[in-house]
Enzyme design. Sequence first.
Site, PDB file in Angstrom:
ATOM      1  N   GLU A  60       0.982  -1.167   0.093  1.00 16.48           N
ATOM      2  CA  GLU A  60      -0.014  -0.098  -0.224  1.00 16.48           C
ATOM      3  C   GLU A  60       0.932   1.306  -0.130  1.00 16.48           C
ATOM      4  OE1 GLU A  60      -0.136  -2.588   1.957  1.00 16.48           O
ATOM      5  OE2 GLU A  60      -2.169  -3.068   2.838  1.00 16.48           O
ATOM      6  N   CYS A  83      -2.805  -3.677   7.197  1.00 22.59           N
ATOM      7  CA  CYS A  83      -2.324  -3.971   8.548  1.00 22.59           C
ATOM      8  C   CYS A  83      -2.749  -2.720   9.295  1.00 22.59           C
ATOM      9  CB  CYS A  83      -0.855  -4.054   8.596  1.00 22.59           C
ATOM     10  SG  CYS A  83       0.116  -2.520   8.064  1.00 22.59           S
ATOM     11  N   ALA A 170      16.783 -44.361  -6.674  1.00 18.88           N
ATOM     12  CA  ALA A 170      18.009 -44.828  -6.897  1.00 18.88           C
ATOM     13  C   ALA A 170      18.135 -46.536  -7.250  1.00 18.88           C
ATOM     14  CB  ALA A 170      18.988 -44.457  -5.548  1.00 18.88           C
ATOM     15  N   SER A 176      22.214 -42.544  -8.231  1.00 21.45           N
ATOM     16  CA  SER A 176      20.979 -41.758  -8.523  1.00 21.45           C
ATOM     17  C   SER A 176      21.194 -40.869  -9.448  1.00 21.45           C
ATOM     18  CB  SER A 176      20.390 -41.411  -7.365  1.00 21.45           C
ATOM     19  OG  SER A 176      21.182 -40.575  -6.596  1.00 21.45           O
ATOM     20  N   TRP A 178      22.216 -39.296 -13.021  1.00 22.33           N
ATOM     21  CA  TRP A 178      21.001 -38.649 -12.571  1.00 22.33           C
ATOM     22  C   TRP A 178      19.672 -39.477 -13.217  1.00 22.33           C
ATOM     23  CZ3 TRP A 178      21.678 -34.542  -9.558  1.00 22.33           C
ATOM     24  CH2 TRP A 178      22.523 -34.143  -9.487  1.00 22.33           C
ATOM     25  N   ASP A 208      25.282 -37.454   0.116  1.00 28.26           N
ATOM     26  CA  ASP A 208      25.738 -36.779  -1.466  1.00 28.26           C
ATOM     27  C   ASP A 208      26.569 -35.433  -1.391  1.00 28.26           C
ATOM     28  OD1 ASP A 208      23.376 -38.532  -2.114  1.00 28.26           O
ATOM     29  OD2 ASP A 208      21.906 -36.626  -1.995  1.00 28.26           O
ATOM     30  N   SER A 239      20.120 -35.585  14.364  1.00 30.23           N
ATOM     31  CA  SER A 239      19.705 -36.235  15.679  1.00 30.23           C
ATOM     32  C   SER A 239      20.972 -36.590  16.354  1.00 30.23           C
ATOM     33  CB  SER A 239      18.602 -37.127  15.565  1.00 30.23           C
ATOM     34  OG  SER A 239      17.318 -36.824  15.045  1.00 30.23           O
ATOM     35  N   ALA A 308      14.165 -41.010   1.572  1.00 31.55           N
ATOM     36  CA  ALA A 308      12.913 -42.052   1.851  1.00 31.55           C
ATOM     37  C   ALA A 308      12.575 -42.209   3.147  1.00 31.55           C
ATOM     38  CB  ALA A 308      13.198 -43.216   1.148  1.00 31.55           C
TER      39      ALA A 308
END
Lengths: 378, 378
Positions: A60, A83, A170, A176, A178, A208, A239, A308
């Site tokens: 605006e 807003c 893959a 994998s 390409w 990778d 993790s 996956a």
Amino acid sequence: MSQNVLFTEQDHQFMARAIELAKQGRFTTTPNPNVGCVLVKGGQIIGEGFHQLAGQGHAEVNALAMAGSQAKGATAYVTLEPCSHFGRTPPCAEGLKAAGVIKVIAAMVDPNPQVAGKGLAILADAGIEVASGLLEQQAKLLNRGFLKRMEQGMPFITCKMAASLDGKTALKNGQSKWITGSKARQDVQLYRAQSCAILTGADTVLVDDAKLNVRIDELPESLPTELPLRQPVRIIIDSQNRLTPELALFSIESEIIILTTELDKSKQWPHYVSHIVVPKQNNKVDLLAALKLLAQRQFNHIWLEAGATLAGKMTEQGLIDEYIIYFAPKLLGNDAKSLLNFAEQTNMQDVDNLTISECALIGDDIRITAARCLNTAP
Amino acid sequence: MSQNVLFTEQDHQFMARAIELAKQGRFTTTPNPNVGCVLVKGGQIIGEGFHQLAGQGHAEVNALAMAGSQAKGATAYVTLEPCSHFGRTPPCAEGLKAAGVIKVIAAMVDPNPQVAGKGLAILADAGIEVASGLLEQQAKLLNRGFLKRMEQGMPFITCKMAASLDGKTALKNGQSKWITGSKARQDVQLYRAQSCAILTGADTVLVDDAKLNVRIDELPESLPTELPLRQPVRIIIDSQNRLTPELALFSIESEIIILTTELDKSKQWPHYVSHIVVPKQNNKVDLLAALKLLAQRQFNHIWLEAGATLAGKMTEQGLIDEYIIYFAPKLLGNDAKSLLNFAEQTNMQDVDNLTISECALIGDDIRITAARCLNTAP
């Protein structure tokens, strides 16, 4: 506030233009929404603007600056309710009022609880005619990440995958490169560039040695923005603290967030790397908790490029809003690796139905977009 | 014979019409090719015809019958070179000559070695102007089954599959009803109806108790033919003679061919069931030999609806010309069953590239058509 107003053909055209303008900000406005604004007087556009960068002028403000004193008596078409609060910029509702705009049509009410109708109320209280809901669906799709964060405290997750026609990512031996062609890989760069963040797991980074940045030189030359592109924040779920600063990921100087279950203070990280400790679930990062934390950090739309296992876990927990799958015209056979690993299904009736929202030929490959809910389709 | 003639815009239009006519025969002409013919005089169509049923009039005969005495001095547009031999009907080249046609344009030369240029030669020898090659690619696609049989002594094989978006055909426990929706299953009926034969393995018949017929009531009401539909011949590969006459397949009175490695004379079959003994390979029906035998029986285009094992074996041996895969917007996970079982691939460079020829939304599902060679694409 008149909600059930009948909009004219001209109203539709001006709002469509405002949405086009809004889209110009889609590489840059994060964490803010994309917004466009058109000011019209006597059937002519006298001002246009879109939101370009957080902290800079709202749509605006930019449209009013272009219109100048002509704004008095004009109608404003804006893709999101103006807003009402002082953020990094003064409230736009006040700006429109001060400029003497006599009518404001919004495509949608702002889901931000700080606004949520207050912007239109300020205008209506000042005697300005207001309406909302014009091309609402289109406006919502443009900001579905922002919307989901505001409404559910969760980011919108698009999961990108690439597979052969028989759904394999893959060969059994891991090869994998390409599966898909260069056009599909270029297309991915364009999606990455529009995302607030790219999310993946430590496995993908380690296997990778992926950088996960936007490769600017692979983007099409005619991008719908003249602003310098930002690199999306790269977010890695790690993790077990397996990442090390020597990985190629860390060679690109741009923000990285590592989600982990416990801080490992033994490694020296570059200044653009930060860690978030996330509650555990089965000794791993609790994915739901992680996404909630990312929403709190204002990530609207996250591009998931994972293997996956992580993509499967997120599918299982219903955390993915949209899948974009590139299918290459190849067949790899049953020994090759499956797209998604998750717990065995035993009843076809229990399997979720997605909704196909698009199917397009990208070079020699096909891109299928499927959404978990119809209203999140692009 | 002038091969490099420049065809006019009008020539293109009339040949396009002839191709449209030819298509009207695609549910019925097997084992003959689909052919259409348009007769034009003074820029006006004076006769049209297409081949409807083997043993009945060829396209040219039907067009000449419509034109009557007006055919004298006309130009004939025909999608396939007029025949030169006495088959079940007299040669069309002679018919066109006798009718006084002055010019014949063929889309393609007949690959049938009994014709192969002789039809056009008869016409040219009679002083009729001849040309060929107009819309040749389209004409060839229409009869790619007939062409492959004539040129290679093999039928054209289209392999139909249905899978989830992650390439799975059934849950681990075998449940597969229904992955795709009713529109996709209806679409399959339309393809079945156009095929000369439906091919499958004994496993599919035994597991699904499949009838493999065309379910006429599931076909769209506006079929491009007014002729009664024939049921495609059902061909089952049953290397171990596991089929029994009690199966639902045999409840439909329509031709069935069982391909086996040894005749089992202990069972009583209905009169419409016949057996072909095919050479063995690894104790099973030799697939290449089986297809050659089917070509000798004049099957042009075979619709393969088989499980992952048979479809995988045929893929491995390069026997499939085209894949039509229906993808349902569902995800079934890695434990579910893969589309195609074949030997592990170890090098991505060795994987064949198919060519996507079409991608269409069919109800809630997606249909992807991929061909092994570009020139067999529809």
